[in-house]
Design an enzyme around this catalytic site. Sequence first.
Site, PDB file in Angstrom:
ATOM      1  N   ASP A   1      -2.523  -8.329  11.711  1.00 34.25           N
ATOM      2  CA  ASP A   1      -3.407  -8.604  11.751  1.00 34.25           C
ATOM      3  C   ASP A   1      -4.213  -9.989  12.456  1.00 34.25           C
ATOM      4  O   ASP A   1      -5.187  -9.865  12.183  1.00 34.25           O
ATOM      5  CB  ASP A   1      -3.728  -8.955   9.642  1.00 34.25           C
ATOM      6  CG  ASP A   1      -3.407  -7.401   8.699  1.00 34.25           C
ATOM      7  OD1 ASP A   1      -3.903  -6.319   9.322  1.00 34.25           O
ATOM      8  OD2 ASP A   1      -2.474  -7.890   7.890  1.00 34.25           O
TER       9      ASP A   1
ATOM     10  N   HIS B   1      -2.306  -8.738   2.127  1.00 33.50           N
ATOM     11  CA  HIS B   1      -1.391  -7.998   2.661  1.00 33.50           C
ATOM     12  C   HIS B   1      -2.541  -7.438   3.937  1.00 33.50           C
ATOM     13  O   HIS B   1      -3.043  -8.143   4.495  1.00 33.50           O
ATOM     14  CB  HIS B   1      -1.446  -6.543   1.885  1.00 33.50           C
ATOM     15  CG  HIS B   1      -1.192  -5.729   2.467  1.00 33.50           C
ATOM     16  ND1 HIS B   1      -0.342  -4.897   3.148  1.00 33.50           N
ATOM     17  CD2 HIS B   1      -1.181  -3.941   1.614  1.00 33.50           C
ATOM     18  CE1 HIS B   1      -0.183  -3.944   3.001  1.00 33.50           C
ATOM     19  NE2 HIS B   1       0.094  -3.080   2.515  1.00 33.50           N
TER      20      HIS B   1
ATOM     21  N   ARG C   1       3.579  -4.252  16.682  1.00 33.93           N
ATOM     22  CA  ARG C   1       1.591  -4.043  16.524  1.00 33.93           C
ATOM     23  C   ARG C   1       0.919  -5.344  17.165  1.00 33.93           C
ATOM     24  O   ARG C   1      -0.157  -5.133  17.205  1.00 33.93           O
ATOM     25  CB  ARG C   1       1.204  -3.520  15.003  1.00 33.93           C
ATOM     26  CG  ARG C   1       2.820  -2.675  14.607  1.00 33.93           C
ATOM     27  CD  ARG C   1       2.074  -2.421  12.803  1.00 33.93           C
ATOM     28  NE  ARG C   1       2.900  -3.315  12.161  1.00 33.93           N
ATOM     29  CZ  ARG C   1       2.252  -4.033  11.023  1.00 33.93           C
ATOM     30  NH1 ARG C   1       1.732  -2.517  10.026  1.00 33.93           N
ATOM     31  NH2 ARG C   1       2.946  -4.887  10.133  1.00 33.93           N
TER      32      ARG C   1
ATOM     33  N   HIS D   1       6.057 -12.470   7.174  1.00 34.75           N
ATOM     34  CA  HIS D   1       6.130 -10.951   7.097  1.00 34.75           C
ATOM     35  C   HIS D   1       7.206 -10.686   6.464  1.00 34.75           C
ATOM     36  O   HIS D   1       8.161 -12.172   6.244  1.00 34.75           O
ATOM     37  CB  HIS D   1       5.860 -10.504   8.360  1.00 34.75           C
ATOM     38  CG  HIS D   1       6.454  -8.726   7.994  1.00 34.75           C
ATOM     39  ND1 HIS D   1       7.010  -8.059   7.800  1.00 34.75           N
ATOM     40  CD2 HIS D   1       5.054  -8.015   8.302  1.00 34.75           C
ATOM     41  CE1 HIS D   1       6.345  -6.892   7.047  1.00 34.75           C
ATOM     42  NE2 HIS D   1       4.831  -6.716   7.631  1.00 34.75           N
TER      43      HIS D   1
ATOM     44  N   SER E   1       0.706  -0.580  -0.100  1.00 39.93           N
ATOM     45  CA  SER E   1       0.234  -0.353   0.186  1.00 39.93           C
ATOM     46  C   SER E   1       1.344   1.227  -0.170  1.00 39.93           C
ATOM     47  O   SER E   1       0.553   2.191  -0.536  1.00 39.93           O
ATOM     48  CB  SER E   1      -1.169   0.179   1.868  1.00 39.93           C
ATOM     49  OG  SER E   1      -0.024  -0.288   2.466  1.00 39.93           O
TER      50      SER E   1
HETATM   51  N1  CMX Z   1       1.372 -19.917   6.117  1.00 40.91           N
HETATM   52  C1  CMX Z   1       1.546 -20.691   5.137  1.00 40.91           C
HETATM   53  N2  CMX Z   1       2.897 -20.355   4.832  1.00 40.91           N
HETATM   54  C2  CMX Z   1       3.549 -19.521   4.912  1.00 40.91           C
HETATM   55  C3  CMX Z   1       2.925 -17.964   5.646  1.00 40.91           C
HETATM   56  C4  CMX Z   1       1.937 -18.273   6.503  1.00 40.91           C
HETATM   57  N3  CMX Z   1       1.444 -17.882   7.130  1.00 40.91           N
HETATM   58  N4  CMX Z   1       3.720 -17.318   5.631  1.00 40.91           N
HETATM   59  C5  CMX Z   1       4.524 -17.880   4.700  1.00 40.91           C
HETATM   60  N5  CMX Z   1       4.751 -19.154   4.178  1.00 40.91           N
HETATM   61  C6  CMX Z   1       5.082 -19.720   2.938  1.00 40.91           C
HETATM   62  C7  CMX Z   1       5.068 -18.504   1.910  1.00 40.91           C
HETATM   63  O1  CMX Z   1       3.932 -18.754   0.850  1.00 40.91           O
HETATM   64  C8  CMX Z   1       6.219 -19.682   0.436  1.00 40.91           C
HETATM   65  O2  CMX Z   1       5.863 -20.537   0.449  1.00 40.91           O
HETATM   66  P1  CMX Z   1       6.190 -20.761  -1.379  1.00 40.91           P
HETATM   67  O3  CMX Z   1       7.176 -20.722  -1.379  1.00 40.91           O
HETATM   68  O4  CMX Z   1       5.405 -22.142  -1.263  1.00 40.91           O
HETATM   69  O5  CMX Z   1       5.599 -19.900  -2.377  1.00 40.91           O
HETATM   70  C9  CMX Z   1       7.615 -19.708   1.823  1.00 40.91           C
HETATM   71  O6  CMX Z   1       7.485 -20.295   3.239  1.00 40.91           O
HETATM   72  C10 CMX Z   1       8.412 -18.816   1.999  1.00 40.91           C
HETATM   73  O7  CMX Z   1       7.295 -17.208   2.559  1.00 40.91           O
HETATM   74  P2  CMX Z   1       8.544 -16.162   3.322  1.00 40.91           P
HETATM   75  O8  CMX Z   1       9.527 -15.752   2.348  1.00 40.91           O
HETATM   76  O9  CMX Z   1       8.746 -16.363   4.785  1.00 40.91           O
HETATM   77  O10 CMX Z   1       7.364 -15.305   2.970  1.00 40.91           O
HETATM   78  P3  CMX Z   1       6.871 -14.015   2.083  1.00 40.91           P
HETATM   79  O11 CMX Z   1       7.666 -12.651   1.846  1.00 40.91           O
HETATM   80  O12 CMX Z   1       6.631 -14.307   0.808  1.00 40.91           O
HETATM   81  O13 CMX Z   1       5.237 -13.470   2.685  1.00 40.91           O
HETATM   82  C11 CMX Z   1       3.742 -12.882   3.927  1.00 40.91           C
HETATM   83  C12 CMX Z   1       5.003 -12.315   3.135  1.00 40.91           C
HETATM   84  C13 CMX Z   1       2.919 -11.574   4.633  1.00 40.91           C
HETATM   85  C14 CMX Z   1       2.905 -12.609   2.617  1.00 40.91           C
HETATM   86  C15 CMX Z   1       3.298 -14.625   4.226  1.00 40.91           C
HETATM   87  O14 CMX Z   1       3.825 -14.442   5.109  1.00 40.91           O
HETATM   88  C16 CMX Z   1       2.109 -14.760   4.520  1.00 40.91           C
HETATM   89  O15 CMX Z   1       1.447 -15.104   2.973  1.00 40.91           O
HETATM   90  N6  CMX Z   1       1.493 -14.392   5.474  1.00 40.91           N
HETATM   91  C17 CMX Z   1       0.009 -14.895   5.858  1.00 40.91           C
HETATM   92  C18 CMX Z   1      -0.544 -13.229   5.003  1.00 40.91           C
HETATM   93  C19 CMX Z   1      -0.830 -12.428   5.879  1.00 40.91           C
HETATM   94  O16 CMX Z   1      -0.575 -12.687   7.110  1.00 40.91           O
HETATM   95  N7  CMX Z   1      -0.220 -11.439   5.208  1.00 40.91           N
HETATM   96  C20 CMX Z   1      -0.827  -9.972   5.948  1.00 40.91           C
HETATM   97  C21 CMX Z   1       0.905  -9.708   6.324  1.00 40.91           C
HETATM   98  C22 CMX Z   1       1.219  -8.130   6.757  1.00 40.91           C
HETATM   99  C23 CMX Z   1       0.134  -6.915   6.298  1.00 40.91           C
HETATM  100  O17 CMX Z   1       0.847  -6.645   5.267  1.00 40.91           O
HETATM  101  O18 CMX Z   1      -1.186  -6.509   6.537  1.00 40.91           O
END
Ligand code: CMX
Length: 467
Positions: free
Chosen positions: A403, A302, A357, A348, A272
């Site tokens: 979140d 996000h 937070r 994250h 964002s």
């Molecule tokens: N549950 C399951 N798998 C997860 C995970 C979770 N909470 N967090 C990361 N992973 C997985 C990723 O999907 C990725 O899988 P692939 O290799 O199959 O693609 C792997 O672990 C490595 O990911 P990462 O490097 O640890 O995380 P990223 O930087 O790629 O992504 C985020 C970060 C936030 C998108 C991810 O942790 C996620 O999807 N979390 C759940 C959604 C969420 O809570 N989002 C809110 C974030 C805060 C915000 O912006 O508001």
Amino acid sequence: MQAAALRSAVQQSRRSAFARSARFASTSAKAPTLKERIAELIPVQLENVKAARAEHGKKSFGPVIVDQLYGGMRGLPALIWEGSVLDADEGIRFRGKSIPECQELLPKAPGGSEPLPEALFWLLLTGEVPTQEQVTALSKDWAARASLPSFVEEILDRCPPTLHPMSQFSLAVTALNHDSAFAKAYQQGISKKEYWQPTFEDSMDLIAKLPAIAGRIFRNVYGGGKLPAVELDKDYSYNLANLLGFADKPDFVELMRLYLTIHSDHEGGNVSAHTGKLVGSALSDPFLAFGASLNGLAGPLHGLANQEVLLWLRKMQSKIGEDASDEAVREYVWTTLKGGQVVPGYGHAVLRKTDPRYMAQREFALKHLPDNKMFKLVSQVYNIVPGVLLEAGKAKNPWPNVDAHSGVLLTHYGLDQMNFYTVLFGVSRAFGVAAQLIWDRALGAPLERPKSYSTEAINKMFKDKSA
Ligand code: CMX
């Protein structure tokens, strides 16, 4: 630049900043308004940037590797963002101040104990903690700017209640561009040096009007009767709570103050914030830029994750019941992962520890709703999910993010319309995006235009190099 020359340039610019602000403030000896203070700080910051570029401009951050291009640019140093910096272990600092420090130092509402988001906006923009008087003036200014053009109200009233609240939010914010001071001034040929002034006015209007938009969406979609008027002598969070229909609960108003403060800014690379800066770099006005931010915030990886967390918790409860054992919760988390889904609220892209937070919201829950059943489930999940994610071995950060906690707090006070949660995140995120847009215009930030490559081009480049 030599150190002595730099010092003298900064002193000179401070003197001219003072002279300039004296023009604004000449009618009284009162503390400066936010706009007056920014006018004082701009020449100082221009010199700071000039000096930083002169001293460090040709220094390298280290190599960029091809994986970063394919990997969502993680860790790629690419942006300037003045309001906050995120440390992977420690979490966010707003102008150098941690969340607990902000909770201690920023002015509060009479009888309140959470910081006023007005004060956080002042801090983001100036790096300074405002006085109570300055914060009160800002509350009044925003309340006075809060009303919506009638055509924006009509746009919202015509949206089907089935249209997601974030889509409605983005529509309304984009439509505010109709009255943009920046767009108008640009058409009239405003000089670059003055860009920041209409950007400031638009940003103030944008932030001021968000509670009225949020309140209208909430009541249109979920009912709740006629919208009350914005109260001109009340703070921003009170008015937001009132427009949503929750101002009779003082703890909810306090929750809004905390919520808006901690969701406001998370440095510049998140979807964002970066989207707002990117779109703003084309000199799109703050309404267009922030409308784009909201479309990014509406994604489930996000901001929409706050809605997803509560949905996930509710599904879990319906599957394994309330007061489920740790074993049953663990099993449910594994089922989520084995189904190829993410555990919402965990992980994250930057953080590698529990998000402060999350902790601030947990502290709030411990103080105000320690016996709430859903809070107990959130705590139980906190004890179980990181272990499972570690065992699964993929997520780089197994800890909860912002979140994971907000939904349970909102639900406790009766705001259980989950689809609406990201709108509240959006109201807050405007503070950080707007602050940076103002500085980008003040410092003459250029159009963003990084370089992209095709896979073919990369293969060719390295083939040529190894030949
Ligand atoms: N549950 C399951 N798998 C997860 C995970 C979770 N909470 N967090 C990361 N992973 C997985 C990723 O999907 C990725 O899988 P692939 O290799 O199959 O693609 C792997 O672990 C490595 O990911 P990462 O490097 O640890 O995380 P990223 O930087 O790629 O992504 C985020 C970060 C936030 C998108 C991810 O942790 C996620 O999807 N979390 C759940 C959604 C969420 O809570 N989002 C809110 C974030 C805060 C915000 O912006 O508001």
